[in-house]
Design a protein around this motif. Structure first.
Motif, PDB file in Angstrom:
ATOM      1  N   LEU A 120     -27.581  75.265  44.133  1.00 13.68           N
ATOM      2  CA  LEU A 120     -27.226  73.918  43.667  1.00 13.68           C
ATOM      3  C   LEU A 120     -25.909  73.940  42.896  1.00 13.68           C
ATOM      4  O   LEU A 120     -25.084  73.025  43.026  1.00 13.68           O
ATOM      5  N   GLU A 121     -25.702  74.980  42.078  1.00 13.78           N
ATOM      6  CA  GLU A 121     -24.446  75.088  41.332  1.00 13.78           C
ATOM      7  C   GLU A 121     -23.256  75.199  42.287  1.00 13.78           C
ATOM      8  O   GLU A 121     -22.216  74.577  42.079  1.00 13.78           O
ATOM      9  N   ALA A 122     -23.427  76.006  43.334  1.00 11.41           N
ATOM     10  CA  ALA A 122     -22.355  76.165  44.315  1.00 11.41           C
ATOM     11  C   ALA A 122     -22.066  74.831  45.006  1.00 11.41           C
ATOM     12  O   ALA A 122     -20.911  74.475  45.259  1.00 11.41           O
ATOM     13  N   GLU A 123     -23.115  74.059  45.308  1.00  6.96           N
ATOM     14  CA  GLU A 123     -22.937  72.758  45.951  1.00  6.96           C
ATOM     15  C   GLU A 123     -22.217  71.787  45.025  1.00  6.96           C
ATOM     16  O   GLU A 123     -21.342  71.020  45.461  1.00  6.96           O
ATOM     17  N   VAL A 124     -22.570  71.824  43.737  1.00  7.48           N
ATOM     18  CA  VAL A 124     -21.903  70.956  42.758  1.00  7.48           C
ATOM     19  C   VAL A 124     -20.419  71.298  42.673  1.00  7.48           C
ATOM     20  O   VAL A 124     -19.552  70.410  42.633  1.00  7.48           O
ATOM     21  N   GLN A 125     -20.121  72.594  42.651  1.00  8.13           N
ATOM     22  CA  GLN A 125     -18.721  73.009  42.597  1.00  8.13           C
ATOM     23  C   GLN A 125     -17.964  72.550  43.832  1.00  8.13           C
ATOM     24  O   GLN A 125     -16.813  72.105  43.748  1.00  8.13           O
ATOM     25  N   ARG A 126     -18.626  72.644  45.000  1.00  8.83           N
ATOM     26  CA  ARG A 126     -17.973  72.200  46.232  1.00  8.83           C
ATOM     27  C   ARG A 126     -17.703  70.695  46.193  1.00  8.83           C
ATOM     28  O   ARG A 126     -16.622  70.230  46.576  1.00  8.83           O
ATOM     29  N   LYS A 127     -18.677  69.928  45.716  1.00  7.11           N
ATOM     30  CA  LYS A 127     -18.489  68.482  45.611  1.00  7.11           C
ATOM     31  C   LYS A 127     -17.378  68.137  44.623  1.00  7.11           C
ATOM     32  O   LYS A 127     -16.603  67.202  44.833  1.00  7.11           O
ATOM     33  N   ASP A 128     -17.309  68.901  43.511  1.00  6.73           N
ATOM     34  CA  ASP A 128     -16.235  68.673  42.541  1.00  6.73           C
ATOM     35  C   ASP A 128     -14.867  68.889  43.180  1.00  6.73           C
ATOM     36  O   ASP A 128     -13.915  68.122  42.937  1.00  6.73           O
ATOM     37  N   LEU A 129     -14.749  69.954  43.992  1.00  8.60           N
ATOM     38  CA  LEU A 129     -13.479  70.216  44.661  1.00  8.60           C
ATOM     39  C   LEU A 129     -13.136  69.104  45.641  1.00  8.60           C
ATOM     40  O   LEU A 129     -11.975  68.673  45.741  1.00  8.60           O
ATOM     41  N   GLU A 130     -14.152  68.628  46.383  1.00  9.56           N
ATOM     42  CA  GLU A 130     -13.916  67.534  47.324  1.00  9.56           C
ATOM     43  C   GLU A 130     -13.471  66.268  46.586  1.00  9.56           C
ATOM     44  O   GLU A 130     -12.580  65.546  47.045  1.00  9.56           O
TER      45      GLU A 130
END
Length: 196
Positions: free
Chosen positions: A155-165
């Protein structure tokens, strides 16, 4: 980090050098073997004496263990308060049940100390079986906790990916806005005098 317990000559390198070597090897996609770490410290950190394989192997393991411990602690720290509260309550409940079960069995053995030896041994074995069962339950709980930690990491990795997007989208919007403002300025300059 625990100091190496190997006896013998003093090492010509330290954990910081080993840690730097491991980090560099990881970036390059190379195995963190004793040979690769030794070569890195000699060729790139100018270590003058070749490390002894036994001592270097132990220090590599200690550095890796410490990094893994830091990773696990970071995952645990990222758990929501509700999850840690649930874990604490479950552990406390399991411990109380285990202690209460042993205490009851011990009390019965104490009160019935006149029982034949064979029966007393059977009761003792029953206590041991109960203890083993509780330990298995605790192991199962630890496995569930480990799976939850992995889910949190995903979930943390997904949040980071969404932040980058989101950052990319904001940059694109800013760029488009700047282009529109530039076009408006050019149109304003090209507009004949007296026309609004």
């Amino acid at each position: 980090m625990a100091a190496s317990s190997n006896s013998g000559r003093k090492k010509s390198y330290n954990e910081g050098q080993v840690s730097r070597a491991l980090a560099d090897l990881k970036i390059r996609g190379l195995e963190p073997s004793v040979e690769n770490v030794a070569r890195h410290m000699i060729e790139e950190q100018y270590l003058t004496a070749k490390p002894r394989p036994e001592g270097l192997r132990q220090m590599i393991q200690e550095v890796q263990d410490a990094k893994e411990e830091q990773r696990v602690l970071k995952l645990i720290a990222a758990l929501p308060r509700s999850a840690t509260d649930f874990i604490d309550q479950a552990i406390d409940k399991s411990r109380r049940q285990l202690v209460a079960g042993i205490a009851e069995s011990f009390s019965e053995l104490k009160e019935q100390s006149t029982l034949p030896l064979q029966e007393a041994q059977e009761r003792l074995q029953s206590m041991r079986d109960e203890l083993r069962r509780k330990r298995e339950e605790q192991d199962e709980f630890k496995n569930r906790l480990s799976a939850e930690e992995e889910r949190v990491a995903v979930l943390e990795a997904e949040v980071q990916r969404k932040d980058l997007e989101l950052d990319d989208a904001v940059k694109q919007i800013i760029a488009l806005r700047a282009q529109l403002e530039a076009k408006d300025a050019v149109l304003e300059m090209l507009r004949p005098p007296g026309h609004q």
